[in-house]
Scaffold this motif. Structure first.
Motif, short mmCIF file in Angstrom:
data_model
loop_
_atom_site.label_atom_id
_atom_site.label_comp_id
_atom_site.label_asym_id
_atom_site.label_seq_id
_atom_site.Cartn_x
_atom_site.Cartn_y
_atom_site.Cartn_z
N ILE A 1 9.90 46.46 55.43
CA ILE A 1 9.07 46.61 56.41
C ILE A 1 9.55 45.70 57.55
CG2 ILE A 1 6.92 47.44 55.67
CD1 ILE A 1 6.05 44.51 54.93
N GLY A 2 10.65 44.97 57.29
CA GLY A 2 11.18 43.94 58.08
C GLY A 2 12.64 43.62 57.69
N ASN A 3 13.10 42.71 58.19
CA ASN A 3 14.52 42.21 58.09
C ASN A 3 14.59 40.83 57.43
OD1 ASN A 3 17.32 41.53 57.57
ND2 ASN A 3 17.80 42.56 59.70
N LEU B 1 5.28 41.53 48.44
CA LEU B 1 3.83 40.38 48.29
C LEU B 1 2.78 41.44 48.44
CD1 LEU B 1 3.44 37.47 47.88
CD2 LEU B 1 3.39 37.16 50.35
N ASN B 2 2.64 42.15 49.41
CA ASN B 2 1.33 42.95 49.60
C ASN B 2 1.26 43.80 48.58
OD1 ASN B 2 -0.21 43.03 52.06
ND2 ASN B 2 1.67 43.14 53.00
N LEU B 3 2.09 44.10 47.63
CA LEU B 3 1.89 44.86 46.55
C LEU B 3 1.50 44.27 45.26
CD1 LEU B 3 4.95 47.53 47.03
CD2 LEU B 3 2.65 48.01 47.42
N ILE C 1 10.82 36.04 53.90
CA ILE C 1 10.24 37.28 53.39
C ILE C 1 9.93 38.03 54.51
CG2 ILE C 1 9.39 36.13 51.18
CD1 ILE C 1 6.61 36.23 52.74
N ALA C 2 9.89 39.45 54.59
CA ALA C 2 9.17 40.18 55.47
C ALA C 2 7.96 40.93 54.62
CB ALA C 2 10.12 41.28 55.86
N ASP C 3 6.73 41.05 55.48
CA ASP C 3 5.52 41.68 54.99
C ASP C 3 4.70 41.89 56.02
OD1 ASP C 3 3.78 42.67 52.66
OD2 ASP C 3 5.00 41.14 51.53
N ILE C 4 3.40 42.50 55.56
CA ILE C 4 2.42 42.88 56.19
C ILE C 4 1.22 42.07 55.86
CG2 ILE C 4 0.86 44.88 57.05
CD1 ILE C 4 3.16 46.63 57.12
N VAL C 5 0.64 41.56 56.83
CA VAL C 5 -0.63 40.80 56.64
C VAL C 5 -1.82 41.38 57.55
CG1 VAL C 5 0.50 38.59 55.92
CG2 VAL C 5 -0.06 39.22 58.57
N VAL C 6 -2.85 41.27 57.02
CA VAL C 6 -4.02 41.68 57.72
C VAL C 6 -4.85 40.59 58.26
CG1 VAL C 6 -6.32 42.88 57.35
CG2 VAL C 6 -4.51 43.60 55.94
N HIS C 7 -4.98 40.78 59.49
CA HIS C 7 -5.45 39.51 60.24
C HIS C 7 -7.08 39.04 59.95
CE1 HIS C 7 -5.71 36.88 63.44
NE2 HIS C 7 -6.64 37.23 64.27
N LYS C 8 -7.78 40.11 59.39
CA LYS C 8 -9.05 39.74 58.93
C LYS C 8 -9.17 40.22 57.45
CE LYS C 8 -10.93 38.07 62.59
NZ LYS C 8 -11.70 36.66 62.83
N TRP D 1 -4.19 50.18 47.69
CA TRP D 1 -3.30 49.24 47.18
C TRP D 1 -1.94 50.04 47.33
CZ3 TRP D 1 -2.79 44.09 46.25
CH2 TRP D 1 -4.11 43.35 46.14
N LEU E 1 -5.53 44.09 64.55
CA LEU E 1 -5.93 43.86 62.87
C LEU E 1 -4.68 43.45 62.02
CD1 LEU E 1 -8.46 43.90 61.25
CD2 LEU E 1 -7.77 46.29 60.61
N TYR F 1 -0.49 42.56 61.11
CA TYR F 1 0.59 42.15 61.70
C TYR F 1 1.81 42.35 60.49
CZ TYR F 1 -1.98 40.02 65.42
OH TYR F 1 -2.77 40.08 66.58
N VAL G 1 5.34 40.62 59.55
CA VAL G 1 5.79 39.05 59.96
C VAL G 1 6.92 39.14 58.95
CG1 VAL G 1 3.45 38.00 59.73
CG2 VAL G 1 4.65 38.21 57.89
N LEU H 1 8.99 35.75 57.66
CA LEU H 1 8.47 34.37 57.45
C LEU H 1 9.39 33.65 56.50
CD1 LEU H 1 5.02 33.45 56.40
CD2 LEU H 1 6.76 32.50 54.90
#
Lengths: 198, 71
Positions: free
Chosen positions: A61-63, A151-153, A176-183, A196, B53, B55, B57, B59
């Motif tokens: 999901i990123g580089n 990390l998300n998994l 690391i590249a990952d996706i985070v939920v703002h809330k 998940w 909601l 993002y 990232v 990092l």
């Protein structure tokens, strides 16, 4: 259904076994080198030299290497390496005097990764099967730890971070590249194993 | 909150180098988030927050250098 860690791991293995078996099947998520170049900013030239068996199952999901590539001779740990696109890019950077330890819990990814090592001759790569929360890597042995969408998994994200910290040498880097939920996701969402694992 | 997780285990120099918002439609394209999840989020989160909601990232963080005799 509660997100039991063992159930979660089984579900993840099933998803990624299928990705290895047939990366072009058509998933609700993106895979492959074109996606990596067009959406994530990977270098087309860098990926062009890697075999399809490395780049085809890529589903990051990123580089993480956009933040810097390892130096020749360094040791890199790739957590959740998969078929190894980031692993193989790192291996080129560290060269034959360096080392890349690729850790993946999924049998199919682990086997594909080892086949890819033989295919490319990049013998500085060593695949090890294991969990992100319990890395089969020695203390303070890595100059760089990378991961891409892993990390998300992980059911226990704090444990993954502790392990990354443990295996890094003093002064070592984590990228690391990952996706985070703002809330925060509501409890019902966090407990749904389908959410998940996709 | 994300940075705090890294600091809590001992990392220093935590820096989010790239942070891009995801709309819910884009979110559905990633392995972790199946259509059921997107529908779920769409139902429980106000519409004006759907585009910000989540993002992606990239990092970086460092394991600190421990100097001999230092505290």
């Amino acid at each position: 259904m509660p997100a039991d860690p063992s159930q979660l791991r089984t579900a993840i293995r099933e998803v990624y076994r299928e990705v290895v078996r047939d990366p072009k099947k058509g998933y609700h998520f993106h895979t492959g080198p074109d996606y990596a170049v067009e959406r994530l900013g990977y270098s087309h030239a860098a990926l062009a030299g890697l075999p399809d068996s490395v780049t085809g199952p890529f589903a990051g999901i990123g580089n993480p290497l956009s933040l810097g590539v390892p130096a020749p001779g360094e040791t890199v740990v790739d957590i959740g390496a998969g078929s190894g696109m980031d692993t193989f890019l790192a291996a080129r950077a560290v060269g034959p005097s360096g080392r890349v330890i690729a850790v993946d819990m999924t049998e199919a990814m682990f086997e594909r990764g080892r086949e890819n090592v033989a295919l490319t001759g990049l013998t500085q790569i060593e695949y090890r099967q294991g969990f992100a929360e319990l890395l089969p890597v020695e203390d303070a042995s890595a100059d760089l730890v990378i991961s891409n969408g892993v990390l998300n998994l992980a059911p226990d994200k704090d444990a993954v971070l502790r392990e990354a910290f443990r295996v890094l040498k003093p002064g070592g880097r984590l990228q690391i590249a990952d996706i985070v939920v703002h809330k925060d996701i509501p409890p019902a969402g966090r407990e749904d194993i389908a959410i998940w694992t996709a | 909150m994300l940075r705090k997780k890294f600091f809590n285990v001992g990392f220093v120099g935590v820096d989010v180098a790239d942070r891009a918002p995801f709309g819910l439609t884009a979110l559905a394209r990633y392995p972790l988030f199946p259509p059921e999840f997107v529908d779920f989020v769409r139902a429980v989160v106000p519409a004006d927050r759907h585009d910000t909601l989540v993002y992606s990232v990239v990092l970086t963080a460092r394991n600190p250098i421990v100097r001999e005799g230092g505290s």
